[in-house]
Design a protein around this motif. Structure first.
Motif, PDB file in Angstrom:
ATOM      1  N   ASP A 180      31.882  49.437  92.570  1.00 54.49           N
ATOM      2  CA  ASP A 180      32.064  49.603  90.954  1.00 54.49           C
ATOM      3  C   ASP A 180      33.292  49.330  90.613  1.00 54.49           C
ATOM      4  OD1 ASP A 180      29.317  49.582  90.996  1.00 54.49           O
ATOM      5  OD2 ASP A 180      29.239  51.618  90.504  1.00 54.49           O
ATOM      6  N   CYS A 181      34.366  50.007  91.146  1.00 57.90           N
ATOM      7  CA  CYS A 181      35.855  50.247  90.656  1.00 57.90           C
ATOM      8  C   CYS A 181      36.546  49.074  91.135  1.00 57.90           C
ATOM      9  CB  CYS A 181      36.389  51.343  91.326  1.00 57.90           C
ATOM     10  SG  CYS A 181      35.888  52.939  90.435  1.00 57.90           S
ATOM     11  N   VAL A 182      36.000  48.764  92.506  1.00 58.15           N
ATOM     12  CA  VAL A 182      36.512  47.110  92.997  1.00 58.15           C
ATOM     13  C   VAL A 182      36.194  46.240  91.902  1.00 58.15           C
ATOM     14  CG1 VAL A 182      36.413  45.401  94.530  1.00 58.15           C
ATOM     15  CG2 VAL A 182      36.725  47.872  95.212  1.00 58.15           C
ATOM     16  N   HIS A 183      35.203  46.170  91.511  1.00 61.69           N
ATOM     17  CA  HIS A 183      34.596  44.935  90.385  1.00 61.69           C
ATOM     18  C   HIS A 183      35.324  45.218  88.883  1.00 61.69           C
ATOM     19  CE1 HIS A 183      31.831  42.187  88.420  1.00 61.69           C
ATOM     20  NE2 HIS A 183      31.843  42.808  87.362  1.00 61.69           N
ATOM     21  N   ILE A 184      35.488  46.367  88.659  1.00 66.51           N
ATOM     22  CA  ILE A 184      36.210  46.539  87.290  1.00 66.51           C
ATOM     23  C   ILE A 184      37.601  46.174  87.370  1.00 66.51           C
ATOM     24  CG2 ILE A 184      36.910  48.219  85.613  1.00 66.51           C
ATOM     25  CD1 ILE A 184      34.422  49.737  86.403  1.00 66.51           C
ATOM     26  N   LEU A 185      38.111  46.454  88.422  1.00 67.35           N
ATOM     27  CA  LEU A 185      39.686  46.251  88.468  1.00 67.35           C
ATOM     28  C   LEU A 185      39.676  44.676  88.687  1.00 67.35           C
ATOM     29  CD1 LEU A 185      40.456  49.205  90.920  1.00 67.35           C
ATOM     30  CD2 LEU A 185      41.558  48.796  88.879  1.00 67.35           C
ATOM     31  N   LEU A 186      38.933  44.175  89.643  1.00 65.74           N
ATOM     32  CA  LEU A 186      39.184  42.635  89.629  1.00 65.74           C
ATOM     33  C   LEU A 186      38.992  41.786  88.655  1.00 65.74           C
ATOM     34  CD1 LEU A 186      37.247  42.241  93.266  1.00 65.74           C
ATOM     35  CD2 LEU A 186      39.556  41.783  92.785  1.00 65.74           C
ATOM     36  N   ASP A 187      37.897  42.247  87.667  1.00 65.63           N
ATOM     37  CA  ASP A 187      37.596  41.558  86.390  1.00 65.63           C
ATOM     38  C   ASP A 187      38.823  41.870  85.287  1.00 65.63           C
ATOM     39  OD1 ASP A 187      35.982  40.317  84.769  1.00 65.63           O
ATOM     40  OD2 ASP A 187      34.976  41.957  83.916  1.00 65.63           O
ATOM     41  N   ASN A 188      39.712  42.748  85.669  1.00 65.46           N
ATOM     42  CA  ASN A 188      40.653  43.152  84.801  1.00 65.46           C
ATOM     43  C   ASN A 188      42.258  42.520  85.212  1.00 65.46           C
ATOM     44  OD1 ASN A 188      40.015  45.073  82.291  1.00 65.46           O
ATOM     45  ND2 ASN A 188      38.521  45.445  83.646  1.00 65.46           N
ATOM     46  N   GLY A 189      42.079  41.754  86.239  1.00 61.70           N
ATOM     47  CA  GLY A 189      43.206  41.178  86.640  1.00 61.70           C
ATOM     48  C   GLY A 189      43.912  41.668  87.941  1.00 61.70           C
ATOM     49  N   ALA A 190      43.334  42.513  88.813  1.00 55.11           N
ATOM     50  CA  ALA A 190      43.800  43.012  89.976  1.00 55.11           C
ATOM     51  C   ALA A 190      43.861  41.905  91.083  1.00 55.11           C
ATOM     52  CB  ALA A 190      43.017  44.211  90.619  1.00 55.11           C
ATOM     53  N   LEU A 191      45.106  41.983  91.614  1.00 57.15           N
ATOM     54  CA  LEU A 191      45.464  40.618  92.635  1.00 57.15           C
ATOM     55  C   LEU A 191      44.655  41.134  93.919  1.00 57.15           C
ATOM     56  CD1 LEU A 191      49.443  40.819  92.191  1.00 57.15           C
ATOM     57  CD2 LEU A 191      47.603  39.117  91.091  1.00 57.15           C
ATOM     58  N   VAL A 192      43.678  40.189  94.243  1.00 53.60           N
ATOM     59  CA  VAL A 192      42.887  40.354  95.287  1.00 53.60           C
ATOM     60  C   VAL A 192      43.466  40.373  96.565  1.00 53.60           C
ATOM     61  CG1 VAL A 192      42.143  38.079  95.513  1.00 53.60           C
ATOM     62  CG2 VAL A 192      40.769  39.702  96.152  1.00 53.60           C
ATOM     63  N   CYS A 193      44.636  39.654  96.639  1.00 53.81           N
ATOM     64  CA  CYS A 193      45.361  39.408  98.104  1.00 53.81           C
ATOM     65  C   CYS A 193      46.877  40.270  98.124  1.00 53.81           C
ATOM     66  CB  CYS A 193      45.625  37.913  98.559  1.00 53.81           C
ATOM     67  SG  CYS A 193      44.090  37.194  98.717  1.00 53.81           S
ATOM     68  N   ALA A 194      47.046  41.259  97.416  1.00 54.59           N
ATOM     69  CA  ALA A 194      48.088  42.055  97.373  1.00 54.59           C
ATOM     70  C   ALA A 194      48.227  42.933  98.742  1.00 54.59           C
ATOM     71  CB  ALA A 194      48.183  42.882  96.357  1.00 54.59           C
ATOM     72  N   SER A 195      49.555  43.079  99.263  1.00 53.96           N
ATOM     73  CA  SER A 195      49.424  43.794 100.381  1.00 53.96           C
ATOM     74  C   SER A 195      50.163  44.996 100.242  1.00 53.96           C
ATOM     75  CB  SER A 195      50.449  42.951 101.224  1.00 53.96           C
ATOM     76  OG  SER A 195      50.031  41.684 101.635  1.00 53.96           O
TER      77      SER A 195
END
Length: 445
Positions: A172-187
């Protein structure tokens, strides 16, 4: 003197106990005798009464303390704020109250260099995460620091909130963060294995739900960490067989949230949920085939078995999608009011390839009238012209059939070449953009 010290210690103990258990009367009585106790802290952890109230969800006491002008950003021994502790324990009422009082969301602790956003993501409190993100969006943080930068803020070991949520199995937190612009491929830096992406960490934790979310947002299955390992190898090493099967580079590419939707200025929240659900359903069909070890082909809207009513009555013919003629129309293009099902809408938005000269995507257009799509909303189940028709009216059936035929004929030529099967197949090429369902090379969308 000894008796005086003992009395003071007893008062402090009574103060902290009253705060912990929410005894407002005792707290007020203690503070009435000695108001300076309001600034006392516990002996070892240096927890203030505000920290204790926030951690235990004592909203009435927290409100009373804040009304007495107590600093909402008090620090304990580890430089944690009351907001961090409230986010850690999922005390949403206290989180909201502290944010309302002006608590600083950009404070870092001294344990791992984490903010309240890291705490909410790590411990999986999605409501607290939403509240913090909402506050950051409308606070000076967005102006001075930048909202996107805040969403991707790193702790002392180079981990973003998305890394922590993925590692701790918090879909759920993963989805919220991605929906708010979190970088999916950040290292990462030093968190986990250096160079790990959220997909590496989700594979390590064995969370299928987190992996689904990350893949649907374009996580690269072939991205390597500092040790040269791809997520598939991490899942395989930790004996997460199902995760390894989905992450295997030789398996079919997942469907990915289409980039052209970024051009739509107003994507209705309910419509977005419908589109996301359609995408995830298509990916689950793909997963079933992968986990069974069978050859996978991309599902088309006309053959999807999810959300289809085989007994659709003639009275609802007007609601059928005029592209696939199988799914019920759930998405409406505004302002032209043409309707489609969620699967065909996704196919439409994935149809256009990037312009090689400008490296940009062209905004999607309505397949029926060719007007640019400015807004998507949930489709109305009944048109205004049908509202006055009686239930048993013979002409109503003919009218519905007529509208259905007219709508399809309007868009049949303009929608030429955009078949449901072919387009959804193209949607699959946006994950890592390297391996297609039939093992042929495809271009990234």
């Amino acid at each position: 003197m000894g008796q005086g010290l003992s009395c003071a210690a007893s008062q402090e103990h009574g103060l902290f106990t009253a705060v912990q258990f929410g005894d407002l009367e005792i707290l007020e009585a203690v503070l009435e005798r000695d108001s300076s106790l309001l600034h006392q802290t516990t002996a070892y952890d240096r927890q203030s009464v505000l920290h204790i109230a926030a951690a235990n969800g004592q909203i009435e006491i927290l409100s009373m303390l804040l009304d007495r002008s107590l600093n909402p950003d008090l620090l304990n021994r580890h430089k944690q704020t009351p907001l961090m502790l409230a986010a850690m324990h999922g005390k949403i009422a206290c989180v909201e109250k502290l944010l309302e009082a002006g608590a600083n969301v950009l404070m870092f602790d001294s344990l791992n260099g984490r903010t309240c956003l890291h705490y909410a993501a790590y411990y999986g409190h999605s409501n607290c995460l939403k509240a913090i993100l909402s506050a950051a969006q409308s606070s000076p943080v967005a102006v001075s620091w930048g909202y996107a930068r805040f969403v991707n803020i790193r702790d002392g070991r180079g981990a973003t909130p998305l890394h922590l949520a993925a590692r701790q199995r918090r879909p759920d937190c993963v989805h919220i963060l991605l929906d708010n612009g979190a970088l999916v491929c950040a290292s990462t830096g030093g968190y986990g294995y250096p160079g790990s992406t959220p997909l590496h960490l989700a594979a390590r934790g064995g969370s299928l739900d987190c992996i689904r979310e990350l893949l649907a947002w374009g996580a690269d299955r072939l991205q390597r960490d500092a040790s040269g390992r791809i997520p598939y190898m991490v899942a395989f090493k930790h004996k997460h067989g199902a995760c390894a099967a989905l992450l295997n580079p030789s398996s079919a590419e997942p469907l990915v949230w289409p980039s052209p939707l970024k051009f739509i200025s107003e994507l209705d929240e309910d419509a977005k949920l419908l589109l996301e659900r359609a995408l995830m359903e298509a990916n689950k069909e793909r997963e079933k085939s992968i986990l069974k070890g069978t050859v996978y082909s991309y599902p088309s809207p006309s053959h999807s078995d999810v959300g289809i009513d085989d007994d659709i009555s003639e009275a609802s013919d007007t609601e059928l999608c005029c592209i696939c003629f199988e799914q019920v129309c759930t998405i409406e293009v505004q302002d032209c009011s043409h309707q489609m099902c969620a699967h065909c809408t996704l196919a439409l938005c994935c149809h256009n390839k990037p312009n090689p000269t400008t490296a940009s995507l062209t905004p999607p257009v309505c397949p029926f009238c060719r007007s640019s799509i400015a807004r998507l909303a949930v489709a109305k189940s009944k048109g205004f012209d049908e509202a006055d028709l009686e239930v048993g009216d013979v002409s109503s059936s003919k009218l519905r059939r007529s509208r259905r035929s007219r709508n399809f004929s309007e868009g049949s030529s303009s929608f030429k070449g955009l078949s449901a099967v072919g387009t959804l197949g193209k949607m699959g090429g946006r994950g890592s953009g390297r391996i297609a369902a039939d093992n042929e090379w495809v271009d990234k969308l």
